[in-house]
Design an enzyme around this catalytic site. Structure first.
Site, PDB file in Angstrom:
ATOM      1  N   HIS A 130       0.869  -1.187   0.000  1.00  0.00           N
ATOM      2  CA  HIS A 130       0.000   0.000   0.000  1.00  0.00           C
ATOM      3  C   HIS A 130       0.911   1.245   0.000  1.00  0.00           C
ATOM      4  O   HIS A 130       0.978   1.985   0.984  1.00  0.00           O
ATOM      5  CB  HIS A 130      -0.923  -0.033   1.222  1.00  0.00           C
ATOM      6  CG  HIS A 130      -2.124   0.867   1.131  1.00  0.00           C
ATOM      7  ND1 HIS A 130      -2.388   1.665   0.025  1.00  0.00           N
ATOM      8  CD2 HIS A 130      -3.136   1.113   2.018  1.00  0.00           C
ATOM      9  CE1 HIS A 130      -3.512   2.346   0.248  1.00  0.00           C
ATOM     10  NE2 HIS A 130      -3.978   2.031   1.436  1.00  0.00           N
ATOM     11  N   GLN A 133      -0.312   4.835   0.900  1.00  0.00           N
ATOM     12  CA  GLN A 133      -0.560   5.000   2.335  1.00  0.00           C
ATOM     13  C   GLN A 133       0.728   5.380   3.059  1.00  0.00           C
ATOM     14  O   GLN A 133       0.759   6.312   3.860  1.00  0.00           O
ATOM     15  CB  GLN A 133      -1.122   3.690   2.922  1.00  0.00           C
ATOM     16  CG  GLN A 133      -1.393   3.765   4.397  1.00  0.00           C
ATOM     17  CD  GLN A 133      -2.476   4.781   4.719  1.00  0.00           C
ATOM     18  OE1 GLN A 133      -3.567   4.706   4.185  1.00  0.00           O
ATOM     19  NE2 GLN A 133      -2.176   5.736   5.592  1.00  0.00           N
ATOM     20  N   ASP A 221      -2.793  -1.568  12.437  1.00  0.00           N
ATOM     21  CA  ASP A 221      -3.796  -1.686  11.372  1.00  0.00           C
ATOM     22  C   ASP A 221      -4.742  -2.814  11.777  1.00  0.00           C
ATOM     23  O   ASP A 221      -4.474  -3.557  12.735  1.00  0.00           O
ATOM     24  CB  ASP A 221      -3.079  -1.990  10.033  1.00  0.00           C
ATOM     25  CG  ASP A 221      -4.017  -1.943   8.822  1.00  0.00           C
ATOM     26  OD1 ASP A 221      -5.173  -1.481   8.966  1.00  0.00           O
ATOM     27  OD2 ASP A 221      -3.607  -2.390   7.732  1.00  0.00           O
ATOM     28  N   CYS A 261      -3.832   3.559   9.474  1.00  0.00           N
ATOM     29  CA  CYS A 261      -4.211   3.965   8.112  1.00  0.00           C
ATOM     30  C   CYS A 261      -5.719   4.123   7.965  1.00  0.00           C
ATOM     31  O   CYS A 261      -6.172   4.792   7.039  1.00  0.00           O
ATOM     32  CB  CYS A 261      -3.662   2.973   7.097  1.00  0.00           C
ATOM     33  SG  CYS A 261      -4.371   1.327   7.244  1.00  0.00           S
TER      34      CYS A 261
HETATM   35  N1   CP Z   1      -6.339   3.778   4.294  1.00  0.00           N
HETATM   36  C1   CP Z   1      -7.052   3.472   3.194  1.00  0.00           C
HETATM   37  O1   CP Z   1      -6.505   3.084   2.157  1.00  0.00           O
HETATM   38  O2   CP Z   1      -8.386   3.640   3.333  1.00  0.00           O
HETATM   39  P1   CP Z   1      -9.536   3.214   2.291  1.00  0.00           P
HETATM   40  O3   CP Z   1      -9.603   1.718   2.317  1.00  0.00           O
HETATM   41  O4   CP Z   1     -10.768   3.869   2.821  1.00  0.00           O
HETATM   42  O5   CP Z   1      -9.157   3.706   0.918  1.00  0.00           O
HETATM   43  N1  NVA Z   2      -4.680  -3.744   5.697  1.00  0.00           N
HETATM   44  C1  NVA Z   2      -5.925  -3.107   5.364  1.00  0.00           C
HETATM   45  C2  NVA Z   2      -5.697  -1.698   4.932  1.00  0.00           C
HETATM   46  C3  NVA Z   2      -6.938  -0.943   4.563  1.00  0.00           C
HETATM   47  C4  NVA Z   2      -6.635   0.433   4.068  1.00  0.00           C
HETATM   48  C5  NVA Z   2      -6.612  -3.908   4.260  1.00  0.00           C
HETATM   49  O1  NVA Z   2      -5.925  -4.332   3.325  1.00  0.00           O
HETATM   50  O2  NVA Z   2      -7.822  -4.097   4.332  1.00  0.00           O
END
Ligand code: CP
Ligand code: NVA
Length: 302
Positions: A130, A133, A221, A261
């Protein structure tokens, strides 16, 4: 050469520094009502396989503020859902738009798209990374501490996509990253190996107290990421000792900030008291998605 952002490893340390500097400038400009509009006439497609609030809205708002347009594509509503090859989709989208943000499951899907696209592909979250992020997280750390260099960053909980992206940040920038993850839920083994080979200060163990001791930045997270909903109950048992709460924060310096996040599950990976408390930087962190991604879009498309 077309530049992509599939992981943070696609950026050099100098490029990361320049993007963050520009992100701070764009944030200040927006506060003064002076957003530049370098992307008039440019279009960003957004191909999403998973739900999103922050990523979708920050890319759409950011692109609009820069003068450009976005097209949101749910994969199930495209011909990809009827077996049109990814390679054909990549070729065609390259004829219409200037970049694509993709949110999906397998990182390989992004790699395949990038292999056939002649426009930048941006990772808006996969099961393993990600990067947007963590760009925003780094910006937030810079705001609070002036820079990440020399700091200790803790990761407490699941060795997931965001944790992996923090490891890629530690492969590019000079800070200590201490991850505490339960057995069987460690981050990507290849990234950990790379960190070891490159003698980066990346530590992995199962001890949240050791991770937060001396850490200026504490990350957590959700315990079950998107796609892992079926494992949620089992994970709640495994991850219980990894909650970021007041007791754990007693082992960290008083100036430590807490990052998440979002979305968060209060009472699971983090208590409401901590997430909504004075050490939480989660709301600035969420806002900074907008500014960091505007810097990224300006750099890739401008
Ligand atoms: N942190 C993040 O990526 O949030 P969303 O899943 O809402 O995009
Ligand atoms: N680790 C989480 C992050 C969400 C922004 C997921 O992948 O669902």
């Amino acid at each position: 050469m077309t530049r992509h952002l599939l992981t943070l490893l696609d950026l050099t340390p100098t490029e990361i520094a320049a993007l963050l500097t520009r992100a701070h400038e764009l944030k200040a400009l927006q506060r003064q009502g002076r957003s530049p509009r370098p992307l008039v006439g440019r279009t960003l497609a957004m191909l999403f396989d998973k739900p999103s609030t922050r990523t979708r809205v920050s890319f759409e708002a950011g692109m609009a503020q820069l003068g450009g347009a976005t097209i949101y594509l749910e994969r199930g509503q495209t011909q990809l859902s009827r077996a049109e090859p990814l390679s054909d989709t990549a070729r065609v989208l390259s004829r219409y738009v200037d970049a694509v943000v993709v949110r999906t499951f397998a990182q390989q899907m992004l790699e395949d798209l990038a292999a056939h696209a002649t426009i930048p592909i941006i990772n808006g979250l996969t099961d393993t990374h990600h990067p947007c992020q963590v760009l925003s997280d780094l910006m937030t750390v810079e705001e609070r501490f002036g820079g990440v260099a020399g700091l200790k960053v803790a990761w407490v909980g699941d060795g997931n996509n965001v944790a992996n992206s923090w490891i890629t940040a530690a492969l590019r920038l000079d800070f200590e990253l201490h991850l505490a993850c339960p057995p069987g839920y460690e981050p990507d083994a290849a990234l950990l190996r790379q960190a070891q080979e490159e003698k980066r200060r990346v530590i992995l163990d199962q001890d949240p107290v050791a991770a937060v001791s001396g850490a200026q930045v504490i990350n957590t997270d959700v315990w079950a990421s998107m796609g892992q909903e079926g494992e949620a109950e089992r994970r709640k048992e495994v991850f219980r000792p990894y909650q970021v709460n007041r007791e754990l924060l007693r082992h960290a310096p008083a100036e430590a900030i807490v990052l998440h996040c979002l979305p968060a599950h209060r009472g699971e990976e983090i208590t409401a008291e901590v997430l909504d408390g004075p050490q939480s930087a989660a709301w600035d962190q969420a806002e900074n998605r907008l500014h960091a991604q505007k810097a990224l879009l300006e750099w890739l498309l401008g």
